[in-house]
Design a protein around this motif. Structure first.
Motif, PDB file in Angstrom:
ATOM      1  N   VAL A 166      -3.785  -1.837 -12.018  1.00 39.56           N
ATOM      2  CA  VAL A 166      -4.861  -2.125 -11.030  1.00 39.56           C
ATOM      3  C   VAL A 166      -4.295  -4.019  -9.848  1.00 39.56           C
ATOM      4  N   ILE A 167      -5.108  -3.432  -8.578  1.00 37.27           N
ATOM      5  CA  ILE A 167      -5.011  -4.664  -7.773  1.00 37.27           C
ATOM      6  C   ILE A 167      -6.237  -4.761  -8.425  1.00 37.27           C
ATOM      7  N   SER A 224       0.599  -1.002  -0.151  1.00 38.62           N
ATOM      8  CA  SER A 224      -0.057   0.098  -0.540  1.00 38.62           C
ATOM      9  C   SER A 224       0.405   1.358  -0.128  1.00 38.62           C
ATOM     10  N   TRP A 225       0.108   2.285   0.067  1.00 42.19           N
ATOM     11  CA  TRP A 225       1.052   3.776   0.028  1.00 42.19           C
ATOM     12  C   TRP A 225       1.784   3.410   0.852  1.00 42.19           C
ATOM     13  N   ARG A 226       0.381   3.212   2.127  1.00 42.14           N
ATOM     14  CA  ARG A 226       1.573   3.442   3.557  1.00 42.14           C
ATOM     15  C   ARG A 226       2.342   2.737   3.618  1.00 42.14           C
ATOM     16  N   THR A 227       2.693   1.413   2.583  1.00 43.02           N
ATOM     17  CA  THR A 227       3.640   0.782   3.104  1.00 43.02           C
ATOM     18  C   THR A 227       5.047   0.985   2.543  1.00 43.02           C
ATOM     19  N   ARG A 247       3.809  -0.063 -11.036  1.00 40.30           N
ATOM     20  CA  ARG A 247       2.715   0.363 -10.448  1.00 40.30           C
ATOM     21  C   ARG A 247       1.333   0.487 -10.275  1.00 40.30           C
ATOM     22  N   VAL A 248       0.519   0.377  -9.671  1.00 37.57           N
ATOM     23  CA  VAL A 248      -0.952   0.119  -8.531  1.00 37.57           C
ATOM     24  C   VAL A 248      -1.740   1.024  -8.455  1.00 37.57           C
ATOM     25  N   ASN A 249      -2.505   2.345  -9.510  1.00 31.94           N
ATOM     26  CA  ASN A 249      -3.782   3.261  -8.932  1.00 31.94           C
ATOM     27  C   ASN A 249      -5.137   2.076  -9.041  1.00 31.94           C
ATOM     28  N   LYS A 250      -5.179   1.294  -9.359  1.00 31.34           N
ATOM     29  CA  LYS A 250      -7.064   1.629  -9.551  1.00 31.34           C
ATOM     30  C   LYS A 250      -6.722  -0.194  -8.326  1.00 31.34           C
ATOM     31  N   GLN A 253      -1.130   5.922  -4.464  1.00 25.62           N
ATOM     32  CA  GLN A 253      -0.312   5.108  -5.878  1.00 25.62           C
ATOM     33  C   GLN A 253       0.450   3.928  -4.797  1.00 25.62           C
ATOM     34  N   ALA A 254      -0.267   2.516  -4.986  1.00 26.37           N
ATOM     35  CA  ALA A 254       0.368   1.032  -4.001  1.00 26.37           C
ATOM     36  C   ALA A 254       1.393   0.380  -5.125  1.00 26.37           C
ATOM     37  N   PHE A 255       1.613  -0.733  -4.587  1.00 28.14           N
ATOM     38  CA  PHE A 255       2.831  -1.035  -5.524  1.00 28.14           C
ATOM     39  C   PHE A 255       1.964  -3.040  -5.521  1.00 28.14           C
ATOM     40  N   GLY A 256       3.042  -3.275  -6.899  1.00 29.64           N
ATOM     41  CA  GLY A 256       3.150  -4.908  -6.423  1.00 29.64           C
ATOM     42  C   GLY A 256       4.195  -5.342  -6.753  1.00 29.64           C
ATOM     43  N   LEU A 257       4.663  -6.276  -5.745  1.00 24.80           N
ATOM     44  CA  LEU A 257       6.415  -6.565  -5.525  1.00 24.80           C
ATOM     45  C   LEU A 257       6.652  -7.971  -5.443  1.00 24.80           C
TER      46      LEU A 257
END
Ligand SMILES: Cc1cc2nc3c(=O)[nH]c(=O)nc-3n(C[C@H](O)[C@H](O)[C@H](O)COP(=O)(O)OP(=O)(O)OC[C@H]3O[C@@H](n4cnc5c(N)ncnc54)[C@H](O)[C@@H]3O)c2cc1C
Length: 366
Positions: free
Chosen positions: A180-181, A48-51, A69-72, A89-93
C-alpha cells in the motif's frame, strides 16, 4: 576539456536516463556529478507504473532490485479512511537503490562519468570547480540544486518544505503497510508512507511553512503533533521514529514548468518541471525528460524547441497534481476527496492515472 558529445550535469534519475538513452541511440556522453558516492536523496520512495515502464525500456528492472510492490492507495483525513486499487502496479524503492542502479547501467552502456561541481555556464561551456567543459550540448539535470545564474525563478508561493524519516523494517509496519501507499492528509501538509526494499519504511512529509511555523519550526515537534492528532499515523510511526534523523529540503517550487531555455542548454528533471510530490511522479518526469532530450539531440532538435515540447507534455500532470495538492491540504477539500474515494473509487483512480507523464514513443535509431 573539450567534448564532441553532450555533457550531462547531474547523475540523478534525469541525468542517468539521458545518458542511457543517448548510448541506446548510439551517441557518446559524459556525466558530470557532484558526489562520488551515491547518496539517498530526500524522496517519497514511490515509483509509479509509468516510471517502472520507462525504466524497463532503459534496462532498469525495479522488481529485480527488490522494490516493494504497491497495488493499493489508502487515504486518511479527519478520521475518515478510504482504500482503492491503483490503476497499475507501482513500487517502493529508495533513491539510493534507484540511483545506484541507474548509474551502474549508464556506465555499463558506455557513458563516462567525471566528478566536479558545475558553478555556471557560458555558451556551450559548463564552468566547474575543477575545470571548464566545452560541449555541443549541455543537459542540465542538477535537480533540486540550482546552478548559479541558471537557476529556476523563485517566487513567494514556494513555501513548501519536504521532510523525511527512514524507519527500519518491523513486523507491525509490514502488516500495516504491505502493498500500500498511504497518504495522511492534514491542514497544510500531508504524510506519505510506503515500504521500500528490505521492508524499510519511507515516511515523507510535504508541509507549507505556516504549518511548520505552528510547530515552532521544529520537524520533530510537527511529526509529534500530527501523531497526536492521528492515532493511525502514530501507529505507523511506532516508538522508534523519535531519535531518527529527519532529512529536510526547503522552498520546493511545486508547479514550476520551464518553457524557455537557451538553444545549447536542455533542462531535465526538476530543472524542467516540478510536479507536487503528492502525485509521486517526479522521478517519472525526470526519466521522461532525460529520454526525450536524448532523442531531441540525436534528431537535431535544439534545446529551445525541446523545452517547449516537453513543457506541453508535462502540463497536464503538473496541473492536475497541483489541483490534487491544493484540494488535499484544505480540510474541506480532503473530506470531499475521501468521500469521493469511498463512493466512487474509480474517479480517484482515474485522477491518479491522468497525473502521470504521457508515455513517450519507443527509442529508435534515426
Ligand atoms: C518531499 C518530496 C517527496 C518526493 N517524493 C517523490 C516520490 O515519492 N516519487 C517520485 O517519483 N518523486 C518524488 N519526488 C520528486 C523527485 O524526488 C524529483 O522529481 C527527482 O529527484 C528529480 O530527479 P532529478 O534527476 O531531476 O534531480 P535529483 O534527484 O535532484 O538529482 C540531481 C543530481 O545532480 C547532482 N548535482 C546537483 N547540482 C550539481 C552541480 N552543480 N554539479 C554537478 N552535479 C550536480 C546531484 O548531486 C544529483 O546527483 C519528491 C520530491 C519531494 C521534494
Amino acid at each position: 576539456m573539450r567534448f564532441a558529445h553532450p555533457l550531462i550535469i547531474g547523475a540523478g534519475p534525469a541525468g542517468c536516463a539521458a545518458a542511457i538513452a543517448l548510448r541506446q541511440l548510439g551517441a557518446d556522453c559524459t556525466l558530470i556529478e557532484h558526489h562520488q558516492e551515491v547518496g539517498d536523496p530526500l524522496c517519497g520512495g514511490f515509483l509509479s507504473w509509468r516510471t517502472a515502464e520507462q525504466l524497463g525500456v532503459l534496462g532498469v528492472d525495479l522488481a529485480k532490485l527488490g522494490a516493494h510492490r504497491v497495488n493499493k492507495l489508502r487515504l486518511f483525513a479527519a478520521g475518515l479512511t478510504a482504500e482503492l486499487d491503483l490503476p497499475q502496479q507501482a513500487f517502493g524503492l529508495s533513491r539510493h537503490a534507484l540511483d545506484t542502479e541507474m548509474r551502474r547501467v549508464a556506465l555499463a552502456q558506455g557513458a563516462e562519468i567525471l566528478f566536479d561541481s558545475i558553478r555556471g555556464f557560458d555558451k556551450n561551456r559548463a564552468k566547474g570547480r575543477r575545470d571548464n567543459y566545452d560541449a555541443p550540448a549541455l543537459f542540465l539535470a542538477a535537480g533540486k540544486h540550482d546552478v548559479p545564474r541558471a537557476g529556476r525563478p523563485r517566487n513567494a508561493k514556494d513555501t513548501t518544505a519536504g521532510l523525511r524519516l527512514r524507519l527500519p523494517s518491523s513486523p507491525e509496519r509490514d502488516a500495516l503497510l504491505g502493498g500500500v501507499i498511504e497518504l495522511h492528509l492534514f491542514k497544510g501538509c500531508y504524510v506519505g508512507i510506503v515500504l521500500q526494499e528490505h521492508g524499510s519504511a519511507n515516511v515523507c512529509l510535504a508541509v507549507r511553512k505556516p504549518a511548520l511555523t505552528t510547530a515552532g519550526g521544529s520537524p520533530v515537534q510537527l511529526f509529534g503533533q500530527l501523531a497526536e492528532q492521528s492515532p493511525v499515523l502514530a501507529q505507523r510511526l511506532g516508538s522508534d521514529w523519535k531519535g531518527t534523523k529527519i532529512d529536510a529540503i526547503g522552498s520546493v517550487p511545486y508547479g514550476y514548468i520551464c518553457h524557455e531555455t537557451r538553444e545549447d542548454l536542455y533542462r531535465l528533471g526538476d530543472q524542467a518541471a516540478v510536479i507536487p510530490s503528492l502525485a509521486g511522479e517526479g522521478n517519472s518526469i525526470a526519466v521522461a525528460s532525460g529520454v526525450a532530450a536524448a532523442e531531441a539531440f540525436v534528431h537535431g532538435v535544439d534545446a529551445s524547441a525541446f523545452q517547449r515540447q516537453f513543457a506541453k507534455r508535462a502540463q497536464r500532470p503538473v496541473c492536475l497534481a497541483s489541483v490534487m495538492w491544493h484540494t488535499a491540504e484544505h480540510p474541506i477539500g480532503a473530506r470531499i476527496a475521501l468521500t469521493l474515494a469511498r463512493l466512487a473509487p474509480g474517479i480517484i483512480a482515474n485522477f491518479a492515472d491522468w497525473a502521470r507523464i504521457p508515455p513517450s514513443t519507443p527509442l529508435a535509431r534515426p
